[in-house]
Design an enzyme around this catalytic site. Structure first.
Site, PDB file in Angstrom:
ATOM      1  N   CYS A 157     -10.134  -5.244   0.946  1.00  0.00           N
ATOM      2  CA  CYS A 157     -11.244  -4.279   0.979  1.00  0.00           C
ATOM      3  C   CYS A 157     -12.121  -4.428  -0.267  1.00  0.00           C
ATOM      4  O   CYS A 157     -11.776  -5.115  -1.233  1.00  0.00           O
ATOM      5  CB  CYS A 157     -10.714  -2.857   1.109  1.00  0.00           C
ATOM      6  SG  CYS A 157     -10.201  -2.104  -0.456  1.00  0.00           S
TER       7      CYS A 157
ATOM      8  N   ASN B  49       0.838  -1.202   0.000  1.00  0.00           N
ATOM      9  CA  ASN B  49       0.000   0.000   0.000  1.00  0.00           C
ATOM     10  C   ASN B  49       0.873   1.251   0.000  1.00  0.00           C
ATOM     11  O   ASN B  49       1.958   1.289   0.590  1.00  0.00           O
ATOM     12  CB  ASN B  49      -1.020   0.006   1.140  1.00  0.00           C
ATOM     13  CG  ASN B  49      -0.485  -0.347   2.505  1.00  0.00           C
ATOM     14  OD1 ASN B  49       0.541  -0.992   2.653  1.00  0.00           O
ATOM     15  ND2 ASN B  49      -1.188   0.091   3.535  1.00  0.00           N
TER      16      ASN B  49
ATOM     17  N   GLU C  90      -3.128  -4.658  -2.745  1.00  0.00           N
ATOM     18  CA  GLU C  90      -3.655  -5.585  -3.751  1.00  0.00           C
ATOM     19  C   GLU C  90      -3.832  -4.884  -5.088  1.00  0.00           C
ATOM     20  O   GLU C  90      -3.470  -5.423  -6.148  1.00  0.00           O
ATOM     21  CB  GLU C  90      -5.005  -6.156  -3.292  1.00  0.00           C
ATOM     22  CG  GLU C  90      -4.937  -6.955  -2.000  1.00  0.00           C
ATOM     23  CD  GLU C  90      -5.167  -6.102  -0.754  1.00  0.00           C
ATOM     24  OE1 GLU C  90      -4.792  -4.907  -0.755  1.00  0.00           O
ATOM     25  OE2 GLU C  90      -5.702  -6.653   0.214  1.00  0.00           O
TER      26      GLU C  90
ATOM     27  N   GLU D 238       0.363   5.285   0.623  1.00  0.00           N
ATOM     28  CA  GLU D 238      -0.538   6.337   1.098  1.00  0.00           C
ATOM     29  C   GLU D 238      -0.074   7.702   0.600  1.00  0.00           C
ATOM     30  O   GLU D 238       1.006   7.847   0.028  1.00  0.00           O
ATOM     31  CB  GLU D 238      -0.598   6.291   2.633  1.00  0.00           C
ATOM     32  CG  GLU D 238      -1.123   4.950   3.112  1.00  0.00           C
ATOM     33  CD  GLU D 238      -1.301   4.853   4.610  1.00  0.00           C
ATOM     34  OE1 GLU D 238      -0.743   5.691   5.354  1.00  0.00           O
ATOM     35  OE2 GLU D 238      -2.004   3.918   5.039  1.00  0.00           O
TER      36      GLU D 238
ATOM     37  N   CYS E 241      -4.288   0.630  -2.242  1.00  0.00           N
ATOM     38  CA  CYS E 241      -4.068  -0.582  -1.451  1.00  0.00           C
ATOM     39  C   CYS E 241      -3.004  -1.475  -2.097  1.00  0.00           C
ATOM     40  O   CYS E 241      -2.744  -1.405  -3.302  1.00  0.00           O
ATOM     41  CB  CYS E 241      -5.359  -1.383  -1.346  1.00  0.00           C
ATOM     42  SG  CYS E 241      -6.664  -0.607  -0.399  1.00  0.00           S
TER      43      CYS E 241
ATOM     44  N   CYS F 246     -10.602  -3.448  -3.670  1.00  0.00           N
ATOM     45  CA  CYS F 246      -9.647  -4.457  -4.169  1.00  0.00           C
ATOM     46  C   CYS F 246     -10.378  -5.690  -4.684  1.00  0.00           C
ATOM     47  O   CYS F 246      -9.966  -6.298  -5.671  1.00  0.00           O
ATOM     48  CB  CYS F 246      -8.646  -4.811  -3.081  1.00  0.00           C
ATOM     49  SG  CYS F 246      -7.523  -3.436  -2.749  1.00  0.00           S
TER      50      CYS F 246
HETATM   51  N1  THU Z   1      -5.285  -1.428   2.755  1.00  0.00           N
HETATM   52  C1  THU Z   1      -4.737  -2.277   1.837  1.00  0.00           C
HETATM   53  O1  THU Z   1      -3.600  -2.089   1.394  1.00  0.00           O
HETATM   54  N2  THU Z   1      -5.490  -3.330   1.422  1.00  0.00           N
HETATM   55  C2  THU Z   1      -6.746  -3.599   1.860  1.00  0.00           C
HETATM   56  O2  THU Z   1      -7.409  -4.480   1.324  1.00  0.00           O
HETATM   57  C3  THU Z   1      -7.290  -2.847   2.989  1.00  0.00           C
HETATM   58  C4  THU Z   1      -6.606  -1.567   3.297  1.00  0.00           C
HETATM   59  C5  THU Z   1      -4.478  -0.286   3.202  1.00  0.00           C
HETATM   60  C6  THU Z   1      -4.994   1.051   2.787  1.00  0.00           C
HETATM   61  C7  THU Z   1      -4.379   1.962   3.851  1.00  0.00           C
HETATM   62  O3  THU Z   1      -3.052   2.295   3.450  1.00  0.00           O
HETATM   63  C8  THU Z   1      -4.303   1.081   5.069  1.00  0.00           C
HETATM   64  O4  THU Z   1      -4.430  -0.249   4.608  1.00  0.00           O
HETATM   65  C9  THU Z   1      -5.373   1.368   6.102  1.00  0.00           C
HETATM   66  O5  THU Z   1      -6.630   1.363   5.528  1.00  0.00           O
END
Ligand code: THU
Length: 134
Positions: A90, A46, A59, A48, A57, A93
């Site tokens: 999530c 991920n 994935e 940000e 994310c 994804c």
């Molecule tokens: N996140 C992912 O990388 N994958 C997911 O399926 C759920 C959330 C990340 C997004 C953000 O950087 C952190 O987790 C918190 O939400």
């Protein structure tokens, strides 16, 4: 194919790329690794942003990289997150997985301590909206 999936290798890749996650805001690093039908393994973490909504994310980053690298069909997805219980992907994804994967795509999520959850994409996103509808 299901029995041939090198899950340990996929989880190693997911754990490795997780350490590169750019997560100064959530401090919630996620790693993912996709196995493709051509044997390639594509990792993603991920990433940000100070504009929080721009976060991508792990994935989805892995799937985007797989497109850029020109691989075929995804045949397995491994995810590593340090949560008390294994963390499912999530909703966004799941939708991106449905763009490229079949409903029987196996998706597994592990914690660093080794707890594991196993899903298929069809379980994660039943009644997926895909190009099959238009
Ligand atoms: N996140 C992912 O990388 N994958 C997911 O399926 C759920 C959330 C990340 C997004 C953000 O950087 C952190 O987790 C918190 O939400």
């Amino acid at each position: 194919m299901a029995n041939d999936i090198p899950w340990e290798r996929l989880f190693e890749e997911a754990a490795r790329v997780r350490s590169r996650a750019h997560v100064p805001y959530s401090r919630f690093p996620v790693g993912a690794a996709i196995l493709y039908s051509d044997g390639a393994v594509v990792p993603g973490c991920n990433v940000e942003n100070a504009t929080y909504g721009l976060t991508i994310c792990a994935e989805r980053n892995a799937f985007a990289a797989g497109v850029a690298q020109g691989h075929g069909k995804p045949v397995a997805v491994a995810i590593v997150v340090d949560t008390p219980e294994p963390c499912p992907p999530c909703g966004m994804c799941r939708q991106v997985m449905a763009e490229f994967g079949e409903s029987d795509l196996p998706v597994r999520s592990r914690t660093p301590k080794g707890a594991e959850a196993r899903y298929t994409l069809g379980e994660l996103l039943p009644h997926a909206f895909t190009k099959a509808f238009f």
